[in-house]
Design an enzyme around this catalytic site. Structure first.
Site, PDB file in Angstrom:
ATOM      1  CG  ASP A  37     -27.172   0.859  10.702  1.00 48.53           C
ATOM      2  OD1 ASP A  37     -26.322   0.638   9.820  1.00 48.53           O
ATOM      3  OD2 ASP A  37     -27.940  -0.020  11.140  1.00 48.53           O
ATOM      4  CD  GLU A  38     -22.075  -1.205   9.529  1.00 45.75           C
ATOM      5  OE1 GLU A  38     -21.215  -1.703  10.288  1.00 45.75           O
ATOM      6  OE2 GLU A  38     -22.743  -1.881   8.722  1.00 45.75           O
TER       7      GLU A  38
END
Length: 389
Positions: free
Chosen positions: A104-105
């Site tokens: 998610d990053e």
């Protein structure tokens, strides 16, 4: 030449936000994602749940006590991976220099993209708007001349934040930040800094490099630089390497041996090396293979499939020892011994299962911390006590 502009993009409360996006009934409600067993931990908590003191990695039983009215959902790995791929595709529409850090990053280097997309702030706003409109989730973006500043900036105004730490603001813009906000500063380092009277980045910057190196060794140079906003600005090209079928390691003994204790120590060393390779490649393995070659060059192999896929040395080592014990050497000497891990899968696919168990999560965090120490200080800086015998 354009000034370097690095972004750190971090989807807010990813798993919980995805659940809220696909289930309108969950929007604006506290949502907890994770297992329901006695040892389960919170994998993600929506910001509505965080208001009650819930956070990721907290025991689920504690989270349910703090927020008993929360919606409790099991992890949906397939759904999260689909959303993650979409997010990364959006990033790649603006630069090929996209380096995912987790599901998610990612870091993005948008230096020199002004002619195509406009100023960096406009690029960040376009990315945020697209992810919101296409996926119904929010992303916080931080910007700066290096990865350190970008990471600090992305955490500044969460959720749905956007901040650019500019050169002219340095170093004083960092002065009031707690030192624990600096990447790599854990509880031990923060405690040692408190003993030196340091609680903020500004106070840290007042210490000399010689004092920091005296107190923290090689890490002292990092602390000195980080307090001034200095850091690495490199971002790799996005790539999806093909999945490997297996990883393996074997060694031919200097002398044939029937010493089980010595063989176990070799298995421990190989299990540790294989686990580190799996983590580096973002892979998990489910099947462990043992290979034994005797002095007459007869070779036998055995395999066992673990209950859960793993990228930590403990289950790999214990599976290998179990296979060796079942093989039963009967006093026979061994010329060669090896371990292989196969039945591999993408780490992001199975980490959702692994982090439902607190003990597995803690082992994973410990091994990741060891990886960072080895990367910084080299092989041999840390090892299992048994290998020192």
């Amino acid at each position: 030449m354009s000034a370097r502009v690095i972004m750190h993009a971090d989807v807010d409360a990813f798993f919980a936000s995805v659940e809220q996006a696909v289930n309108p009934a969950y929007r604006n409600k506290p949502v907890l994602v994770g297992g329901s067993g006695d040892r389960s931990v919170v994998m993600a908590a929506s910001y509505e749940a965080r208001r009650f003191g819930v956070h990721s990695a907290m025991p689920m039983s504690q989270a349910r006590r703090l927020c008993p009215h929360a919606v409790h959902l099991p992890a949906n790995g397939k759904l999260y991976r689909r959303y993650s791929r979409h997010v990364m595709r959006v990033f790649l529409d603006y630069t090929p220099l996209v380096e995912p850090i987790s599901i998610d990053e990612a870091y993005l280097d948008v230096t020199g993209t002004e002619r195509l997309f406009g100023p960096p702030l406009e690029v960040a706003r376009m990315i945020k708007q697209r992810i919101s409109s296409e996926l119904g989730i929010t992303v916080s973006i931080g910007m700066g001349r290096n990865r350190l500043l970008a990471k600090l900036a992305s955490d500044w105004d969460k959720p749905d934040g956007l901040r650019w730490i500019r050169d002219e603001q340095l170093p004083h813009v960092l002065d009031e930040l707690p030192v624990k906000r600096l990447p790599g500063i854990g509880q031990v380092a923060a405690g040692k800094l408190r003993e030196l009277g340091v609680r903020t980045v500004g106070q840290l910057r007042s210490l000399s490099s010689s004092l920091l190196e005296q107190q923290f060794g090689k890490s002292g140079a990092y602390l000195y630089s980080a307090s001034r906003g200095e850091g690495n600005d490199g971002v790799s090209f996005y790539s999806q390497p093909p999945l490997r079928k297996q990883v393996s390691e074997e060694t031919t003994l200097a002398e044939d041996s029937a010493d089980l204790s010595a063989l176990h120590t070799l298995l421990l060393e190989m299990a540790d090396n294989l686990a580190r390779r799996l983590r580096k490649q973002g892979m998990l393995g489910r099947t462990v293979m043992l290979k034994i070659r005797f002095p007459d060059f007869k070779t036998v192999s055995r395999s066992v499939t673990m209950l859960q896929p793993a990228d930590t040395w403990q289950p790999i080592y214990h599976s290998a020892v179990e296979l060796l014990d079942k093989l039963g050497l009967g006093g026979r000497s061994v010329r060669l011994i090896g371990i292989g891990v196969t039945n591999l899968s993408d780490q992001t696919a199975d980490q959702l299962i692994l982090f439902g168990d607190e003990s597995v999560a803690q082992a994973g965090k410990l091994d990741t911390a060891c990886d960072e120490l080895i990367l910084r200080y080299g092989d041999g800086v840390i090892t299992q006590a048994r290998r020192l015998r």
